[in-house]
Scaffold this active site. Structure first.
Site, PDB file in Angstrom:
ATOM      1  N   ASP A 162      -2.122  10.644  -2.497  1.00  0.00           N
ATOM      2  CA  ASP A 162      -2.452   9.564  -3.431  1.00  0.00           C
ATOM      3  C   ASP A 162      -2.721  10.110  -4.821  1.00  0.00           C
ATOM      4  O   ASP A 162      -2.585   9.396  -5.814  1.00  0.00           O
ATOM      5  CB  ASP A 162      -3.662   8.780  -2.914  1.00  0.00           C
ATOM      6  CG  ASP A 162      -3.231   7.937  -1.720  1.00  0.00           C
ATOM      7  OD1 ASP A 162      -3.193   8.488  -0.603  1.00  0.00           O
ATOM      8  OD2 ASP A 162      -2.861   6.772  -1.922  1.00  0.00           O
ATOM      9  N   GLN A 188      -2.426   2.679   9.764  1.00  0.00           N
ATOM     10  CA  GLN A 188      -1.115   2.775   9.106  1.00  0.00           C
ATOM     11  C   GLN A 188      -0.138   3.606   9.922  1.00  0.00           C
ATOM     12  O   GLN A 188       1.074   3.403   9.866  1.00  0.00           O
ATOM     13  CB  GLN A 188      -1.263   3.407   7.700  1.00  0.00           C
ATOM     14  CG  GLN A 188      -1.933   2.525   6.673  1.00  0.00           C
ATOM     15  CD  GLN A 188      -3.438   2.741   6.634  1.00  0.00           C
ATOM     16  OE1 GLN A 188      -4.056   3.106   7.619  1.00  0.00           O
ATOM     17  NE2 GLN A 188      -4.030   2.491   5.484  1.00  0.00           N
ATOM     18  N   ARG A 240       0.850  -1.186   0.000  1.00  0.00           N
ATOM     19  CA  ARG A 240       0.000   0.000   0.000  1.00  0.00           C
ATOM     20  C   ARG A 240       0.883   1.232   0.000  1.00  0.00           C
ATOM     21  O   ARG A 240       2.086   1.156   0.191  1.00  0.00           O
ATOM     22  CB  ARG A 240      -1.032  -0.009   1.127  1.00  0.00           C
ATOM     23  CG  ARG A 240      -0.699  -0.624   2.435  1.00  0.00           C
ATOM     24  CD  ARG A 240       0.320   0.093   3.275  1.00  0.00           C
ATOM     25  NE  ARG A 240       0.029   1.513   3.383  1.00  0.00           N
ATOM     26  CZ  ARG A 240       0.926   2.447   3.573  1.00  0.00           C
ATOM     27  NH1 ARG A 240       2.225   2.133   3.684  1.00  0.00           N
ATOM     28  NH2 ARG A 240       0.606   3.721   3.653  1.00  0.00           N
ATOM     29  N   GLY A 241       0.201   2.398  -0.174  1.00  0.00           N
ATOM     30  CA  GLY A 241       0.960   3.631  -0.366  1.00  0.00           C
ATOM     31  C   GLY A 241       1.068   3.851  -1.868  1.00  0.00           C
ATOM     32  O   GLY A 241       1.374   2.905  -2.619  1.00  0.00           O
ATOM     33  N   ALA A 242       0.797   5.082  -2.300  1.00  0.00           N
ATOM     34  CA  ALA A 242       0.652   5.342  -3.737  1.00  0.00           C
ATOM     35  C   ALA A 242       1.856   4.874  -4.582  1.00  0.00           C
ATOM     36  O   ALA A 242       1.683   4.100  -5.536  1.00  0.00           O
ATOM     37  CB  ALA A 242       0.357   6.816  -3.951  1.00  0.00           C
ATOM     38  N   ARG A 293      -7.502  -0.701  -6.841  1.00  0.00           N
ATOM     39  CA  ARG A 293      -7.733   0.483  -5.986  1.00  0.00           C
ATOM     40  C   ARG A 293      -7.839   1.709  -6.890  1.00  0.00           C
ATOM     41  O   ARG A 293      -6.973   1.919  -7.752  1.00  0.00           O
ATOM     42  CB  ARG A 293      -6.590   0.669  -4.966  1.00  0.00           C
ATOM     43  CG  ARG A 293      -6.493  -0.468  -3.959  1.00  0.00           C
ATOM     44  CD  ARG A 293      -5.597  -0.120  -2.797  1.00  0.00           C
ATOM     45  NE  ARG A 293      -6.277   0.738  -1.843  1.00  0.00           N
ATOM     46  CZ  ARG A 293      -5.649   1.342  -0.818  1.00  0.00           C
ATOM     47  NH1 ARG A 293      -4.351   1.195  -0.654  1.00  0.00           N
ATOM     48  NH2 ARG A 293      -6.327   2.085   0.027  1.00  0.00           N
ATOM     49  N   LYS A 297      -5.017   9.919   2.590  1.00  0.00           N
ATOM     50  CA  LYS A 297      -5.701   9.062   3.569  1.00  0.00           C
ATOM     51  C   LYS A 297      -6.791   9.806   4.338  1.00  0.00           C
ATOM     52  O   LYS A 297      -6.571  10.953   4.742  1.00  0.00           O
ATOM     53  CB  LYS A 297      -4.646   8.487   4.517  1.00  0.00           C
ATOM     54  CG  LYS A 297      -5.154   7.616   5.626  1.00  0.00           C
ATOM     55  CD  LYS A 297      -6.066   6.484   5.147  1.00  0.00           C
ATOM     56  CE  LYS A 297      -5.426   5.609   4.090  1.00  0.00           C
ATOM     57  NZ  LYS A 297      -6.404   4.733   3.405  1.00  0.00           N
TER      58      LYS A 297
HETATM   59  O1  MRU Z   1      -4.654   3.147   2.030  1.00  0.00           O
HETATM   60  P1  MRU Z   1      -3.168   3.387   1.959  1.00  0.00           P
HETATM   61  O2  MRU Z   1      -2.440   2.894   3.147  1.00  0.00           O
HETATM   62  O3  MRU Z   1      -2.596   2.905   0.658  1.00  0.00           O
HETATM   63  O4  MRU Z   1      -3.049   4.981   1.970  1.00  0.00           O
HETATM   64  C1  MRU Z   1      -1.771   5.538   1.854  1.00  0.00           C
HETATM   65  C2  MRU Z   1      -1.758   7.022   1.930  1.00  0.00           C
HETATM   66  O5  MRU Z   1      -2.785   7.664   2.017  1.00  0.00           O
HETATM   67  C3  MRU Z   1      -0.414   7.684   1.810  1.00  0.00           C
HETATM   68  O6  MRU Z   1      -0.392   8.874   2.533  1.00  0.00           O
HETATM   69  C4  MRU Z   1      -0.144   8.014   0.330  1.00  0.00           C
HETATM   70  O7  MRU Z   1      -0.367   6.899  -0.462  1.00  0.00           O
HETATM   71  C5  MRU Z   1       1.237   8.512   0.114  1.00  0.00           C
HETATM   72  S1  MRU Z   1       2.433   7.229   0.258  1.00  0.00           S
HETATM   73  C6  MRU Z   1       3.944   7.899  -0.100  1.00  0.00           C
END
Ligand code: MRU
Length: 351
Positions: free
Chosen positions: A243, A202, A52-54, A95, A254
């Site tokens: 994201d 997270q 996870r994470g963009a 996603r 998030k």
């Molecule tokens: O649902 P997630 O854990 O994938 O959400 C992640 C976030 O919102 C992060 O802040 C975003 O992806 C930036 S990661 C460098």
């Protein structure tokens, strides 16, 4: 002082033609790395937030797409390309909010489109190279974000962050956490307040864990404690990840980020968003055009495995929210810190 990121397990590894993902749902209690046998497994890993994470889902998506055509290199070019496009659409459906997934998948498909004259096994080899390049490039982008963001960190600051935009969400230093890693490397003293980030935690499971591993002074707080910490003068700066950033500078991140931005505005604190160029979506004119992922009931009605809500309760579970560009002090990007007017300046930096 040296950077102690080496203690962190790699989020994504491509080794000898196989993809390995760290299962982030098991952190911080267990470090489990899973070999991905099929594209369906990669789709599930993205959907279930094992990865996870963009930026990380972009990288995993690119490798997953390559994996999906690993045994299709006997096909003629047109059939191979069709299959690649089909699998890209499938992976993209895992996603919807982080644009990095679509961006990375499109980059792999476009690579194949550019090579119609090569033999398909050679195209496959080039696609692997492209995925590795996306992965390597992310390391460089994170470091550049870190270097630009470092200029914002003064000794003894309190820095609040939300969710996890760190090493686990990328390939190395992270985005929002990259300036903090570099400041720590330079021996600058500062303290991080990590929002726990309900419902999937997270912040507590990942951010507080990775910062602690790196020896950074980190304090975990529940989401509803941020206002209090700010009111006590403990927070000087907010840095979060993103994201998707729309062309006008609106930010999808998030769920809960909007609340933090409103609080920062109330307490007159700088609110920065860190992101690489791959998170900027010029096709989205503003935040309203960004699709917000809605997730399952159990994430809201349960705390871990334990039910905490009445049966048959109505619920909502948007995984992201949109922070208006009017609340954003600056975008810390790989090319520098972009400030308002965002429409004009994003175009100037990246258009
Ligand atoms: O649902 P997630 O854990 O994938 O959400 C992640 C976030 O919102 C992060 O802040 C975003 O992806 C930036 S990661 C460098």
């Amino acid at each position: 002082m040296t950077l102690t990121l080496v203690h962190l397990p790699e989020t994504i590894r491509w080794q000898d033609g196989d993809l390995y993902l760290l299962d982030q749902t098991q952190l911080p209690l267990a470090t489990v790395v899973e070999k991905q046998a099929t594209v369906e497994q990669v789709w599930q890993a993205i959907k279930q937030l094992k990865v996870r994470g963009a930026p990380a889902i972009g990288i995993a998506g690119a490798y997953g797409l390559v994996l999906s055509v690993k045994h299709q290199t006997h096909l003629p070019y047109s059939a191979f390309l069709l299959e690649l496009e089909r699998q890209a659409a499938y992976l993209d459906s895992a996603r919807p909010t982080a644009v990095n997934l679509k961006w990375a998948l499109t980059r792999i498909v476009n690579k194949a489109r550019q090579l119609p004259d090569l033999a398909v096994p050679e195209i496959y080899r080039r696609l692997v190279e492209e995925a590795v390049q996306i992965h390597d490039e992310d390391r460089r982008l994170c470091r550049q974000i870190g270097e630009h963001g470092l200029t914002l960190i003064q000794p003894n600051m309190g820095i609040l962050t939300h969710c996890n935009a760190g090493s686990l969400a990328t390939s190395e230093l992270g985005t929002a956490l990259a300036p903090m890693y570099l400041a720590h490397e330079q021996g600058i003293p500062f303290r991080v307040y990590a929002d726990e980030t309900r419902p999937l935690l997270q912040g507590s499971r990942l951010t507080s864990w990775e910062l602690q591993q790196a020896g950074i002074d980190v304090t975990l707080i529940c989401d509803n404690m941020a206002a209090h910490m700010m009111s006590q003068g403990l927070v000087d700066l907010v840095i979060v990840g993103a994201d998707r950033v729309a062309a006008n500078g609106d930010v999808a991140n998030k769920i809960g980020t909007l609340g933090v931005a409103i609080l920062a505005h109330h307490f007159n604190l700088p609110f920065y968003v860190a992101c690489p160029y791959s998170t900027i979506d010029f096709a989205a004119p503003d935040g309203k055009s960004i699709v917000i992922e809605e997730r399952s009931e159990a994430e809201v009605t349960h705390f871990g495995d334990r039910r905490t809500a009445p049966e048959n309760i109505q619920y909502r579970n948007p995984a992201f929210d949109i922070t208006s560009h009017t609340l954003v002090t600056g975008l810390i990007t790989d090319k520098g810190i972009i400030r308002p007017p965002y429409g004009e300046n994003l175009e100037r930096f990246y258009g």
